[in-house]
Enzyme design. Structure first.
Site, PDB file in Angstrom:
ATOM      1  N   TYR A 231       0.811  -1.216   0.000  1.00 17.74           N
ATOM      2  CA  TYR A 231       0.000   0.000   0.000  1.00 17.74           C
ATOM      3  C   TYR A 231       0.850   1.275   0.000  1.00 17.74           C
ATOM      4  O   TYR A 231       0.460   2.274  -0.611  1.00 17.74           O
ATOM      5  CB  TYR A 231      -1.045  -0.013   1.131  1.00 17.74           C
TER       6      TYR A 231
ATOM      7  N   HIS B 106     -29.970   8.671  -2.296  1.00 19.45           N
ATOM      8  CA  HIS B 106     -29.774   8.975  -3.713  1.00 19.45           C
ATOM      9  C   HIS B 106     -29.538  10.468  -3.922  1.00 19.45           C
ATOM     10  O   HIS B 106     -30.171  11.268  -3.240  1.00 19.45           O
ATOM     11  CB  HIS B 106     -31.039   8.535  -4.469  1.00 19.45           C
TER      12      HIS B 106
ATOM     13  N   GLU C 288     -25.018   4.053  -2.639  1.00 13.47           N
ATOM     14  CA  GLU C 288     -26.356   3.450  -2.664  1.00 13.47           C
ATOM     15  C   GLU C 288     -26.314   2.087  -3.359  1.00 13.47           C
ATOM     16  O   GLU C 288     -27.167   1.230  -3.123  1.00 13.47           O
ATOM     17  CB  GLU C 288     -27.393   4.375  -3.314  1.00 13.47           C
TER      18      GLU C 288
HETATM   19  C1  LIG Z   1       4.452   5.995   4.804  1.00 13.75           C
HETATM   20  C2  LIG Z   1       3.543   5.368   5.828  1.00 13.75           C
HETATM   21  C3  LIG Z   1       2.182   5.550   5.726  1.00 13.75           C
HETATM   22  C4  LIG Z   1       1.328   4.983   6.659  1.00 13.75           C
HETATM   23  N1  LIG Z   1      -0.016   5.188   6.527  1.00 13.75           N
HETATM   24  C5  LIG Z   1      -0.869   4.666   7.436  1.00 13.75           C
HETATM   25  C6  LIG Z   1      -2.264   4.921   7.342  1.00 13.75           C
HETATM   26  O1  LIG Z   1      -2.739   5.589   6.425  1.00 13.75           O
HETATM   27  N2  LIG Z   1      -3.079   4.402   8.298  1.00 13.75           N
HETATM   28  C7  LIG Z   1      -2.581   3.640   9.343  1.00 13.75           C
HETATM   29  O2  LIG Z   1      -3.356   3.218  10.192  1.00 13.75           O
HETATM   30  N3  LIG Z   1      -1.252   3.391   9.438  1.00 13.75           N
HETATM   31  C8  LIG Z   1      -0.399   3.874   8.518  1.00 13.75           C
HETATM   32  N4  LIG Z   1       0.949   3.642   8.636  1.00 13.75           N
HETATM   33  C9  LIG Z   1       1.421   2.747   9.717  1.00 13.75           C
HETATM   34  C10 LIG Z   1       1.503   3.479  11.048  1.00 13.75           C
HETATM   35  O3  LIG Z   1       2.326   4.616  10.910  1.00 13.75           O
HETATM   36  C11 LIG Z   1       2.061   2.531  12.100  1.00 13.75           C
HETATM   37  O4  LIG Z   1       1.279   1.376  12.141  1.00 13.75           O
HETATM   38  C12 LIG Z   1       2.062   3.165  13.487  1.00 13.75           C
HETATM   39  O5  LIG Z   1       2.795   4.348  13.509  1.00 13.75           O
HETATM   40  C13 LIG Z   1       2.635   2.168  14.498  1.00 13.75           C
HETATM   41  O6  LIG Z   1       2.720   2.772  15.760  1.00 13.75           O
HETATM   42  P1  LIG Z   1       3.766   2.259  16.842  1.00 13.75           P
HETATM   43  O7  LIG Z   1       3.424   2.927  18.117  1.00 13.75           O
HETATM   44  O8  LIG Z   1       3.848   0.784  16.822  1.00 13.75           O
HETATM   45  O9  LIG Z   1       5.203   2.749  16.320  1.00 13.75           O
HETATM   46  P2  LIG Z   1       5.717   4.126  15.737  1.00 13.75           P
HETATM   47  O10 LIG Z   1       4.630   5.075  15.464  1.00 13.75           O
HETATM   48  O11 LIG Z   1       6.630   3.750  14.635  1.00 13.75           O
HETATM   49  O12 LIG Z   1       6.549   4.741  16.940  1.00 13.75           O
HETATM   50  C14 LIG Z   1       7.721   4.147  17.411  1.00 13.75           C
HETATM   51  C15 LIG Z   1       8.600   5.238  17.998  1.00 13.75           C
HETATM   52  O13 LIG Z   1       9.650   4.642  18.743  1.00 13.75           O
HETATM   53  C16 LIG Z   1      10.830   5.407  18.555  1.00 13.75           C
HETATM   54  N5  LIG Z   1      11.962   4.530  18.904  1.00 13.75           N
HETATM   55  C17 LIG Z   1      12.361   3.411  18.251  1.00 13.75           C
HETATM   56  N6  LIG Z   1      13.364   2.811  18.935  1.00 13.75           N
HETATM   57  C18 LIG Z   1      13.600   3.582  20.028  1.00 13.75           C
HETATM   58  C19 LIG Z   1      14.496   3.468  21.138  1.00 13.75           C
HETATM   59  N7  LIG Z   1      15.343   2.445  21.256  1.00 13.75           N
HETATM   60  N8  LIG Z   1      14.464   4.435  22.079  1.00 13.75           N
HETATM   61  C20 LIG Z   1      13.602   5.494  21.984  1.00 13.75           C
HETATM   62  N9  LIG Z   1      12.731   5.628  20.981  1.00 13.75           N
HETATM   63  C21 LIG Z   1      12.714   4.676  20.016  1.00 13.75           C
HETATM   64  C22 LIG Z   1      10.771   5.817  17.100  1.00 13.75           C
HETATM   65  O14 LIG Z   1      11.572   6.942  16.849  1.00 13.75           O
HETATM   66  C23 LIG Z   1       9.285   6.115  16.942  1.00 13.75           C
HETATM   67  O15 LIG Z   1       8.989   7.458  17.186  1.00 13.75           O
HETATM   68  C24 LIG Z   1       1.845   4.209   7.729  1.00 13.75           C
HETATM   69  C25 LIG Z   1       3.229   4.012   7.835  1.00 13.75           C
HETATM   70  C26 LIG Z   1       4.065   4.589   6.895  1.00 13.75           C
HETATM   71  C27 LIG Z   1       5.543   4.371   7.020  1.00 13.75           C
END
Ligand SMILES: Cc1cc2nc3c(=O)[nH]c(=O)nc-3n(C[C@H](O)[C@H](O)[C@H](O)COP(=O)(O)OP(=O)(O)OC[C@H]3O[C@@H](n4cnc5c(N)ncnc54)[C@H](O)[C@@H]3O)c2cc1C
Length: 460
Positions: free
Chosen positions: A179, A437, A442
Site C-alpha cells: 500500500y 440517492h 447506494e
Molecule cells: C508511509 C507510511 C504511511 C502509513 N499510513 C498509514 C495509514 O494511512 N493508516 C494507518 O493506520 N497506518 C499507517 N501507517 C502505519 C503506522 O504509521 C504505524 O502502524 C504506526 O505508527 C505504528 O505505531 P507504533 O506505536 O507501533 O510505532 P511508531 O509510530 O513507529 O513509533 C515508534 C517510535 O519509537 C521510537 N523509537 C524506536 N526505537 C527507540 C528506542 N530504542 N528508544 C527510543 N525511541 C525509540 C521511534 O523513533 C518512533 O517514534 C503508515 C506508515 C508509513 C511508514
C-alpha cells in the site's frame, strides 16, 4: 517507597506508546516515555499524516481538469513543491507539540533519548548514560523502512526521505507493490512526476481482494503510471545526474530518483532484547501473547514492533488493552477481525472483512454482489474512470462477511461499513436499508442480483 524508579517505562513515543503512557499515567502510575527521534512516531511524523496531506495535494490537479466541463475556466495550474513541504512541516510541528502537551498534561515524563533494555526491569538511557528501573517495561518502538541489500541499494530512498525531497524529480522509479508503494505512486504521479512502479509479484496489493487489485491496476495505468509486474531490481548505479536501474529480466530504466517501499522491519535492532531473554521472531518482531506480554513477564510490547496488524488504530488499541490488563487488573485482548482499512491510492480503496478468496475458503458457499460503474461526477467531467462496489455474503447465514470498494471516499465508507460488519449485518439488513440517492454507495444497498462469473470462467 517503591522498589523501582517508575511504575512504567515506555520505549517509543509513537501511536501505541503515547496512548499507553497517557492512559497508564491517568490511573496514577508513575510513567516515563523515551523517544529517540520525535514524539508522535511514524504515523504523525513520517507516515499516515504527512502522507494524507500529500494525497490531498496530489488530487487537486485532476480536480482542476474535471472542473472544465462543469463550466469552470481554470488557468494552466502550476504546483510548487517547497510550499507543500513547508506547510506540511508546520502541521507536523503543530501535532508534535500537541502530543508533547498531552503527555505533560497526564504527568508523563518525556526523555529525549534512545533507550535500551538491560534487564527485566532495567533500561539504559543513551543520552544520559544512566540506568533506570521500572516495574513494567513497554516496548513500542515501531518499525522502519527496509531496503534489501544488493549492488547500489544505498542509492535508493525510502518513504522517510520522500517527505523531505528538496525538489520534485521529473521522473522516478518506485519499487514495491504494497500500500505504501501504491500510495506514493499515486501521489507523485498526481503531482506531475512520471512514475514507473516496479513490483516483483504478479499483481499489486497482495492480500487485498483480487477485484480491487485488478481494477486499481487498470486505473493506475490509465492515469499514466508505468507499472511493471514480475520485475526484480538487480542493480542501481549512477548515470549522469540520475540513476540507472538494471532489472533481472535484462531491461534497464533510467531515472532521476529511486524509492524503495518493499517492506518494513520491526525496530528491535540493538534494543537489548535478546540479552534480556525477550524472544523475537526471524523478522525481528517481538513475540507476545494475546495480552501483549513477552517471554519476560515484566516486559510487554505493542504496535508495529510486534508485527501483528501494522496500523495506527491497532497500535492504539493494543496500548489501551495493555493498560487495562496491567494497570486496571482487567485482562483485555484486541479483536483483530474486520478491521476496516483504506489505501489512499487514486482512486481510493476502502475495505473491510474477508476477501473473496478468504471467504470462499472459510465458508465454501458464498454469494457475490458486484457493480463496476462510471461515477456520476464523471459523466460530465469526461474522465475515464470506474467505481467498484463488491459485497461478499456467507450463503449459509446471509451474513455480509466482506465489502470492497474502489472509488472516491471509499475509506470513509469502509469505516462506517465496519460498524455494520462488526454487528454481523446480513444481506437482508443491507437490502432493508433505503438507498440514499444520488450517491455511489447506494449501490451497496441496491444490488439484488448475485454476480455470475462469465461463462468462460465457469468450470465445465
Ligand atoms: C508511509 C507510511 C504511511 C502509513 N499510513 C498509514 C495509514 O494511512 N493508516 C494507518 O493506520 N497506518 C499507517 N501507517 C502505519 C503506522 O504509521 C504505524 O502502524 C504506526 O505508527 C505504528 O505505531 P507504533 O506505536 O507501533 O510505532 P511508531 O509510530 O513507529 O513509533 C515508534 C517510535 O519509537 C521510537 N523509537 C524506536 N526505537 C527507540 C528506542 N530504542 N528508544 C527510543 N525511541 C525509540 C521511534 O523513533 C518512533 O517514534 C503508515 C506508515 C508509513 C511508514
Amino acid at each position: 517507597m517503591t522498589e523501582f524508579d517508575y511504575d512504567l517505562f515506555v520505549i517509543g513515543a509513537g501511536s501505541g506508546g503515547v496512548r499507553a503512557a497517557r492512559v497508564a499515567a491517568n490511573t496514577g502510575a508513575k510513567v516515563v516515555i523515551a523517544e529517540e527521534f520525535r514524539v508522535g512516531g511514524t504515523c504523525v511524523i513520517r507516515g499516515c499524516v504527512p502522507k494524507k496531506l500529500f494525497v490531498y495535494a496530489s488530487r487537486f490537479g485532476k480536480d482542476f481538469k474535471d472542473a472544465k466541463n462543469y463550466g469552470w475556466t481554470v488557468d494552466e495550474p502550476s504546483f510548487d513543491w517547497p510550499t507543500l513541504i513547508a506547510n506540511k512541516d508546520i502541521e507536523i510541528d503543530r501535532l508534535n507539540a500537541i502530543y508533547i502537551k498531552n503527555l505533560n498534561a497526564s504527568n508523563v515524563q518525556i526523555l529525549d533519548t534512545r533507550a535500551v533494555v538491560r534487564g527485566p526491569h532495567t533500561v539504559y538511557l543513551l543520552n544520559e548514560d544512566i540506568e533506570v528501573t521500572a516495574r513494567t517495561i513497554l516496548i513500542a518502538t515501531g518499525g522502519a523502512p527496509f531496503v534489501p541489500e544488493f549492488p547500489g541499494s544505498d542509492h535508493a530512498i525510502t518513504s522517510n526521505e520522500a517527505f523531505h525531497l528538496p525538489a520534485l524529480p521529473q521522473n522516478m522509479v518506485i519499487v514495491g507493490g504494497g500500500y505504501i508503494a501504491v500510495e506514493f505512486a499515486g501521489i507523485f504521479a498526481g503531482l506531475g512526476v512520471e512514475v514507473t512502479q516496479l513490483y516483483r509479484g504478479e499483481q499489486i496489493l497482495r492480500g487485498f481482494d483480487d477485484d480491487l487489485r485488478n481494477n486499481l491496476y487498470d486505473e493506475m495505468v490509465r492515469r499514466g503510471i508505468d507499472i511493471q509486474l514480475n520485475s526484480d531490481v538487480k542493480e542501481i548505479s549512477l548515470a549522469g545526474s540520475g540513476y540507472r536501474v538494471d532489472l533481472a529480466n535484462g531491461d534497464t530504466v533510467y531515472t532521476d530518483l529511486v524509492m524503495y517501499a518493499t517492506g518494513r522491519k520491526p525496530n528491535t535492532f540493538n534494543l537489548g532484547l535478546e540479552k534480556t531473554g525477550v524472544e523475537i521472531d526471524r523478522k525481528g518482531a517481538v513475540i507476545v501473547d494475546e495480552f501483549s506480554q513477552t517471554s519476560i513477564p515484566s516486559i510487554y510490547a505493542v504496535g508495529d514492533v510486534t508485527d501483528r496488524v501494522n496500523l495506527t488504530p491497532v497500535a492504539i488499541r493494543e496500548g489501551m488493552a495493555f493498560v487495562e490488563t496491567v494497570f486496571k487488573n482487567n485482562p483485555t485482548s484486541v479483536d483483530y477481525d474486520d478491521i476496516a482499512t483504506a489505501v489512499f491510492s487514486e482512486p481510493e480503496l476502502g475495505t473491510v472483512g474477508l476477501t473473496e478468496a478468504q471467504a470462499r475458503e472459510k465458508y465454501g458457499d458464498i454469494d457475490i454482489y458486484k457493480s463496476l460503474f462510471k461515477p456520476m461526477k464523471h459523466t460530465i467531467s469526461g474522465r475515464d474512470t470506474k467505481t467498484l462496489m463488491k459485497v461478499i455474503v456467507d450463503a449459509g447465514t446471509d451474513r455480509v462477511v466482506g465489502v470492497h470498494i474502489m472509488g472516491p471516499d471509499s475509506g470513509e465508507m469502509a469505516q462506517v461499513l465496519g460498524i455494520a460488519i462488526k454487528m454481523r449485518a446480513t444481506k437482508a439488513d443491507f437490502d432493508a436499508t433505503v438507498a440514499l440517492h444520488p450517491t455511489a454507495s447506494e449501490e451497496l444497498v441496491t444490488m439484488r442480483d448475485k454476480w455470475q462469473p462469465p461463462e468462460a470462467e465457469v468450470s465445465q
